[in-house]
Design an enzyme around this catalytic site. Structure first.
Site, short mmCIF file in Angstrom:
data_model
loop_
_atom_site.label_atom_id
_atom_site.label_comp_id
_atom_site.label_asym_id
_atom_site.label_seq_id
_atom_site.Cartn_x
_atom_site.Cartn_y
_atom_site.Cartn_z
N GLN A 120 -28.76 -17.09 24.36
CA GLN A 120 -30.04 -16.31 24.02
C GLN A 120 -29.41 -15.45 22.98
O GLN A 120 -28.44 -14.62 23.33
CB GLN A 120 -30.39 -15.60 25.33
CG GLN A 120 -31.66 -14.71 25.18
CD GLN A 120 -32.75 -15.56 24.73
OE1 GLN A 120 -33.22 -16.58 25.08
NE2 GLN A 120 -33.56 -14.80 23.67
N LYS A 156 -38.17 -19.14 30.18
CA LYS A 156 -37.74 -20.25 29.82
C LYS A 156 -37.31 -21.26 31.26
O LYS A 156 -37.59 -22.22 31.36
CB LYS A 156 -36.46 -20.19 28.94
CG LYS A 156 -36.93 -19.82 27.54
CD LYS A 156 -35.62 -19.45 26.55
CE LYS A 156 -36.15 -18.83 25.02
NZ LYS A 156 -34.93 -18.58 24.38
N ASP A 199 -31.77 -25.45 20.56
CA ASP A 199 -32.43 -24.34 19.68
C ASP A 199 -32.59 -24.52 18.16
O ASP A 199 -33.20 -24.13 17.50
CB ASP A 199 -31.65 -22.85 19.86
CG ASP A 199 -32.40 -22.10 20.72
OD1 ASP A 199 -33.47 -21.92 21.23
OD2 ASP A 199 -31.63 -21.05 21.31
#
Ligand code: NAD
Length: 294
Positions: free
Chosen positions: A97, A53, A120
């Site tokens: 994460q 990422k 997200d």
């Protein structure tokens, strides 16, 4: 033989478009989009995902900040860190994460994130708005799949879509998105999961199969009808001494035989995985431009 839905090629194309958009934003407003990522602990797969990422952010000109926290930090410390990012005007969007260590509640963490920075798309407000077809951050993997279906001009309206797996990050949102009254959507959706009986009764009738369960080569040719579109989300590391890393990545589909029958199919690797990161970058740009929330 099926046409390959080439995530590598498509994500490179979208990445070029994003690079242009980021440049334009900088010229117009002097602003560089900024994504932050929190990584707790040293899980191997999570390290790989976060590194990719950060690297992809650099490639498109998005600034990124990686915040590493020890495996044994308290939930409260993580929540404070999130509050800091929520309040920091220099950060357009951020992610935590997953998975988190078991002593930390994923739900409390997700709900602490300011939904306007939740690139997200996991916050209940974004999920709820998505379900109501209102502007929202769409979770990156389902968003990447929508982009794939759109760019390859795969008809979805009126089709029967079978989604296998009901996780909060892939299967459940995917099933909602495919049923929405939108241009990629308008499917009749069946959501299958671990309690589904006679799974192949459903998959054999599907025009589109989206499988996200994490069992290598689970979907075999006898479970698929001729000309079906098959999207393989699964990524499992299996030991492979011929690889430098010591493992190979395997999808949920028995690729060689299903590709003989399907009209379109995604490979693993080189399919949905790359599109996922592209979609996260896309959401970060939307956040910087304040396109979803003012
Ligand atoms: P998960 O691992 O949380 O859950 C698996 C799902 O599969 C569950 O909903 C369960 O009900 C269902 N399931 C299990 N056995 C089943 C069976 N026999 N029949 C039908 N359904 C069954 O799901 P996840 O987090 O969405 O991950 C699934 C896979 O997708 C994993 O391999 C993961 O690594 C991968 N993944 C890939 C990406 C990507 O970017 N390509 C993103 C997220 C997850």
């Amino acid at each position: 033989m099926a046409t390959l839905l080439d995530g590598r090629k498509l994500s490179a194309t979208i990445q070029e478009e994003l690079t242009e958009e980021v440049k334009k934003l900088k010229v117009a407003s002097g602003k560089t989009p900024h994504l932050a990522a929190i990584l707790v602990g040293n899980d191997g797969a999570s390290e790989t995902y976060v590194a990719s990422k950060v690297k992809r952010c650099e490639e498109v000109g998005i600034q990124s900040t990686l915040i590493r926290l020890e495996e044994n930090i308290t939930e409260q410390t993580l929540l404070y860190k999130i509050e800091e990012l929520n309040a920091n005007p220099a950060i357009d969007g951020f992610i935590v994460q997953l998975p988190l260590p078991t002593h930390i509640s994923e739900q409390r963490v997700i709900e602490k994130i300011d939904y306007r920075k939740d690139v997200d798309g996991f916050h209940p407000i974004n999920i709820g708005r998505m379900a109501k077809n209102l502007p929202a951050y769409i979770p990156a993997t389902p968003f990447g799949i929508l982009q794939m279906l759109e760019r390859y001009k795969i008809p979805t309206s009126g089709k029967h879509c079978v989604v296998i797996g009901r996780s909060n990050i892939v299967g459940s949102p995917m099933s909602i998105l495919m049923a929405r009254n939108t241009s990629v959507g308008n499917c009749t959706v069946t959501l299958c999961h671990s309690r589904t009986q006679n799974l192949s009764d459903y998959t054999k009738k599907a025009d589109i199969i989206i499988i996200a369960l994490g069992k290598p080569a689970f979907l075999t040719a006898d479970m698929v009808k001729e000309e079906a579109v098959v999207i393989d989300v699964g990524i499992t590391r299996v030991p492979d001494s011929s690889k430098k890393s010591g493992y190979a990545l395997k999808g949920d589909v028995k690729f060689e035989e299903v590709a003989e029958k399907a009209s379109y199919i995604t490979p693993v690797p080189g399919g949905v995985g790359l599109m996922t990161v592209t979609s996260l970058l896309y959401n970060t740009l939307l956040a910087a431009k304040k396109e979803i929330y003012k």
